[in-house]
Design a protein around this motif. Sequence first.
Motif, PDB file in Angstrom:
ATOM      1  N   MET A   1       0.843  -1.209   0.000  1.00 46.42           N
ATOM      2  CA  MET A   1       0.000   0.000   0.000  1.00 46.42           C
ATOM      3  C   MET A   1       0.879   1.262   0.000  1.00 46.42           C
ATOM      4  SD  MET A   1      -3.624   0.315   1.855  1.00 46.42           S
ATOM      5  CE  MET A   1      -3.198  -0.018   3.535  1.00 46.42           C
ATOM      6  N   ILE A   2       0.399   2.265  -0.704  1.00 48.59           N
ATOM      7  CA  ILE A   2       1.166   3.520  -0.777  1.00 48.59           C
ATOM      8  C   ILE A   2       1.124   4.241   0.569  1.00 48.59           C
ATOM      9  CG2 ILE A   2       1.233   5.834  -1.830  1.00 48.59           C
ATOM     10  CD1 ILE A   2      -0.032   4.571  -4.339  1.00 48.59           C
ATOM     11  N   ARG A   3       2.302   4.575   1.100  1.00 48.93           N
ATOM     12  CA  ARG A   3       2.352   5.380   2.328  1.00 48.93           C
ATOM     13  C   ARG A   3       2.268   6.851   1.911  1.00 48.93           C
ATOM     14  NH1 ARG A   3       7.853   3.607   4.702  1.00 48.93           N
ATOM     15  NH2 ARG A   3       8.267   3.836   2.480  1.00 48.93           N
ATOM     16  N   LEU A   4       1.089   7.407   2.165  1.00 46.85           N
ATOM     17  CA  LEU A   4       0.800   8.774   1.709  1.00 46.85           C
ATOM     18  C   LEU A   4       1.084   9.758   2.843  1.00 46.85           C
ATOM     19  CD1 LEU A   4      -0.552  10.320  -0.709  1.00 46.85           C
ATOM     20  CD2 LEU A   4      -2.678  10.129   0.543  1.00 46.85           C
ATOM     21  N   GLY A   5       2.093  10.574   2.644  1.00 49.14           N
ATOM     22  CA  GLY A   5       2.461  11.542   3.691  1.00 49.14           C
ATOM     23  C   GLY A   5       1.677  12.829   3.545  1.00 49.14           C
ATOM     24  N   ILE A   6       0.762  13.065   4.480  1.00 49.40           N
ATOM     25  CA  ILE A   6       0.056  14.349   4.485  1.00 49.40           C
ATOM     26  C   ILE A   6       0.900  15.302   5.323  1.00 49.40           C
ATOM     27  CG2 ILE A   6      -2.041  15.587   5.193  1.00 49.40           C
ATOM     28  CD1 ILE A   6      -2.685  13.641   3.006  1.00 49.40           C
TER      29      ILE A   6
ATOM     30  N   ASP B   1       5.963   7.144   0.866  1.00 50.42           N
ATOM     31  CA  ASP B   1       6.232   6.884  -0.552  1.00 50.42           C
ATOM     32  C   ASP B   1       5.882   8.099  -1.397  1.00 50.42           C
ATOM     33  OD1 ASP B   1       6.873   4.103  -0.144  1.00 50.42           O
ATOM     34  OD2 ASP B   1       4.731   3.828   0.247  1.00 50.42           O
ATOM     35  N   PHE B   2       4.912   8.875  -0.921  1.00 52.18           N
ATOM     36  CA  PHE B   2       4.387   9.999  -1.713  1.00 52.18           C
ATOM     37  C   PHE B   2       4.072  11.141  -0.752  1.00 52.18           C
ATOM     38  CE2 PHE B   2       1.214  12.522  -3.849  1.00 52.18           C
ATOM     39  CZ  PHE B   2       1.499  12.419  -5.205  1.00 52.18           C
ATOM     40  N   ALA B   3       4.477  12.350  -1.122  1.00 51.55           N
ATOM     41  CA  ALA B   3       4.222  13.493  -0.245  1.00 51.55           C
ATOM     42  C   ALA B   3       3.033  14.307  -0.744  1.00 51.55           C
ATOM     43  CB  ALA B   3       5.458  14.388  -0.186  1.00 51.55           C
ATOM     44  N   PHE B   4       2.120  14.598   0.168  1.00 50.18           N
ATOM     45  CA  PHE B   4       0.979  15.434  -0.178  1.00 50.18           C
ATOM     46  C   PHE B   4       0.992  16.644   0.757  1.00 50.18           C
ATOM     47  CE2 PHE B   4      -3.261  14.904  -2.423  1.00 50.18           C
ATOM     48  CZ  PHE B   4      -3.633  16.231  -2.259  1.00 50.18           C
TER      49      PHE B   4
ATOM     50  N   LEU C   1      14.982  14.999  -2.305  1.00 45.47           N
ATOM     51  CA  LEU C   1      14.872  13.722  -1.596  1.00 45.47           C
ATOM     52  C   LEU C   1      14.378  12.601  -2.513  1.00 45.47           C
ATOM     53  CD1 LEU C   1      13.201  14.964   1.734  1.00 45.47           C
ATOM     54  CD2 LEU C   1      15.558  14.211   1.467  1.00 45.47           C
ATOM     55  N   ASP C   2      14.032  12.954  -3.759  1.00 42.61           N
ATOM     56  CA  ASP C   2      13.499  11.993  -4.738  1.00 42.61           C
ATOM     57  C   ASP C   2      12.209  11.333  -4.239  1.00 42.61           C
ATOM     58  OD1 ASP C   2      13.511  10.651  -7.181  1.00 42.61           O
ATOM     59  OD2 ASP C   2      14.545   8.915  -6.337  1.00 42.61           O
ATOM     60  N   ILE C   3      11.291  12.166  -3.759  1.00 40.77           N
ATOM     61  CA  ILE C   3       9.987  11.682  -3.312  1.00 40.77           C
ATOM     62  C   ILE C   3       8.929  12.258  -4.261  1.00 40.77           C
ATOM     63  CG2 ILE C   3       8.277  11.758  -1.447  1.00 40.77           C
ATOM     64  CD1 ILE C   3      10.584  12.168   0.524  1.00 40.77           C
ATOM     65  N   PRO C   4       8.094  11.386  -4.864  1.00 45.58           N
ATOM     66  CA  PRO C   4       7.003  11.941  -5.679  1.00 45.58           C
ATOM     67  C   PRO C   4       6.038  12.749  -4.806  1.00 45.58           C
ATOM     68  CG  PRO C   4       6.828   9.537  -5.514  1.00 45.58           C
ATOM     69  CD  PRO C   4       8.093   9.920  -4.817  1.00 45.58           C
ATOM     70  N   TYR C   5       5.445  13.782  -5.377  1.00 44.24           N
ATOM     71  CA  TYR C   5       4.584  14.650  -4.556  1.00 44.24           C
ATOM     72  C   TYR C   5       3.427  15.192  -5.379  1.00 44.24           C
ATOM     73  CZ  TYR C   5       7.412  18.352  -6.753  1.00 44.24           C
ATOM     74  OH  TYR C   5       8.060  19.161  -7.647  1.00 44.24           O
ATOM     75  N   SER C   6       2.436  15.706  -4.676  1.00 45.20           N
ATOM     76  CA  SER C   6       1.226  16.195  -5.320  1.00 45.20           C
ATOM     77  C   SER C   6       1.399  17.628  -5.819  1.00 45.20           C
ATOM     78  CB  SER C   6       0.066  16.164  -4.319  1.00 45.20           C
ATOM     79  OG  SER C   6       0.399  16.965  -3.199  1.00 45.20           O
ATOM     80  N   GLY C   7       0.672  17.945  -6.869  1.00 46.77           N
ATOM     81  CA  GLY C   7       0.537  19.332  -7.292  1.00 46.77           C
ATOM     82  C   GLY C   7       1.687  19.881  -8.108  1.00 46.77           C
ATOM     83  N   CYS C   8       1.750  21.195  -8.119  1.00 44.93           N
ATOM     84  CA  CYS C   8       2.704  21.902  -8.972  1.00 44.93           C
ATOM     85  C   CYS C   8       4.139  21.671  -8.543  1.00 44.93           C
ATOM     86  CB  CYS C   8       2.402  23.400  -8.928  1.00 44.93           C
ATOM     87  SG  CYS C   8       0.822  23.790  -9.698  1.00 44.93           S
TER      88      CYS C   8
ATOM     89  N   GLU D   1      -7.455  11.103  -4.808  1.00 47.73           N
ATOM     90  CA  GLU D   1      -6.828   9.973  -5.504  1.00 47.73           C
ATOM     91  C   GLU D   1      -6.284  10.377  -6.866  1.00 47.73           C
ATOM     92  OE1 GLU D   1      -9.538   6.607  -5.709  1.00 47.73           O
ATOM     93  OE2 GLU D   1      -9.886   6.889  -3.555  1.00 47.73           O
ATOM     94  N   ARG D   2      -7.070  11.163  -7.585  1.00 48.32           N
ATOM     95  CA  ARG D   2      -6.623  11.611  -8.909  1.00 48.32           C
ATOM     96  C   ARG D   2      -5.366  12.474  -8.784  1.00 48.32           C
ATOM     97  NH1 ARG D   2      -9.675  10.948 -13.249  1.00 48.32           N
ATOM     98  NH2 ARG D   2      -7.594  10.638 -14.045  1.00 48.32           N
ATOM     99  N   ILE D   3      -5.343  13.336  -7.774  1.00 47.96           N
ATOM    100  CA  ILE D   3      -4.187  14.220  -7.574  1.00 47.96           C
ATOM    101  C   ILE D   3      -2.924  13.389  -7.298  1.00 47.96           C
ATOM    102  CG2 ILE D   3      -3.200  15.988  -6.048  1.00 47.96           C
ATOM    103  CD1 ILE D   3      -6.096  17.144  -5.802  1.00 47.96           C
ATOM    104  N   VAL D   4      -3.083  12.315  -6.536  1.00 45.36           N
ATOM    105  CA  VAL D   4      -1.943  11.427  -6.270  1.00 45.36           C
ATOM    106  C   VAL D   4      -1.493  10.760  -7.578  1.00 45.36           C
ATOM    107  CG1 VAL D   4      -1.159   9.353  -5.046  1.00 45.36           C
ATOM    108  CG2 VAL D   4      -2.590  11.039  -3.854  1.00 45.36           C
TER     109      VAL D   4
END
Length: 343
Positions: free
Chosen positions: A1-6, A79-82, A102-109, A324-327
């Motif tokens: 499962m994706i660890r989504l960092g808020i 795994d992913f920064a939001f 840090l080579d972490i995928p992230y949301s938005g611009c 979800e779409r933003i991720v």
Amino acid sequence: MIRLGIIFGGRSGEHEVSLMSSTSAIKAIDKSKFDIVMIGITKDGRWKLFEGEPDDVENGKWESLSEEIKISDLKGLIDFAFPILHGTYGEDGTIQGLFEMLDIPYSGCGVLASACAMDKIVAKNLFDKAGILGSDYISTTEESFKNEDVDRICAALSFPVFVKPANMGSSIGIVKVARKEELEEAILEAFKYDSRVIIEKGINARELEVGVIGNHKLILSEVGEIVPSAEYYDYTAKYFDGGKSRMIVPAQIKPETREKALELAAASYRALDCAGFARCDFLLDKETEDVYINEINTIPGLTKFSMFPILFQEAGVPYGTLIERIVEFGYERYYSKNNRKAN
Ligand SMILES: Nc1ncnc2c1ncn2[C@@H]1O[C@H](COP(=O)(O)OP(=O)(O)O)[C@@H](O)[C@H]1O
Ligand SMILES: [Mg+2]
């Protein structure tokens, strides 16, 4: 499962708005799809891992119930920064640069779009260049303003004008000026927040907002209208008027005005190289019906009652799906960048 960092809180004046937005997002995210990791940034810039209840994010208790972490620990935790941070050090490209490093995928611009959208002078220049109508403006710096008076500005623009620090948000430092005699004081006030200041011709306008998501093929929301409780949408009207400012969704406007706003939302999003998501804000001239771009917010408010999610709800995209779409768009961008030869 994706660890989504808020990532919530932050060093800007919009810390509390971030806590509210983040709590909404944390509650709405489908826990069967994402493993949520809550990371708070205190007002003095310390990073903390919080493992308690989402409601304690909103009420601020998270701060005493969390463990401090090092920024370099982030890569191992998520795994992913939001980032749900508004204003400086969150929405302005700085934290986006950190995720890149840090080579972490992230949301938005990304870095560029975030920084350009945050800087009102740069954004206006880019909109101009792309042929997107905006109010007339002129800019000055603290250094150059020492050697000039307000005549250059008065000659270029008619009153009323809006004086704004180039980099701020939440209407902080913005003053509406009706007369030449009040201009200098307003400019000096704006210099308290930034060394660069923009002065814009005031439009007698209604305020329209459009949400956009996507990287290449864009999905547009419905058009909404903000009716501020004050003369314009100042700080108090935004957050402290007890809900007297109103959101009207969909906006009650002519079909051709709606089309225009949607078209300009996509064009302005592209002009700043936005990705993932953003909210485009417009001024609709009450007399001429011209639609002017005002600004783009690259991390718009995300509380359940915020304009951005409501606009998408109206367009058939519920809150959970929106996140979800933003991720997905964040991952798309990350992989497309990493797969290019230049890397
Ligand atoms: N050129 C303008 N003409 C008319 N109203 C304006 C103009 N610029 C700003 N405003 C008013 O001031 C508010 C805040 O300005 P804005 O540029 O959106 O700053 P912020 O980034 O702080 O939201 C707007 O929502 C609008 O009510
Ligand atoms: Mg605004």
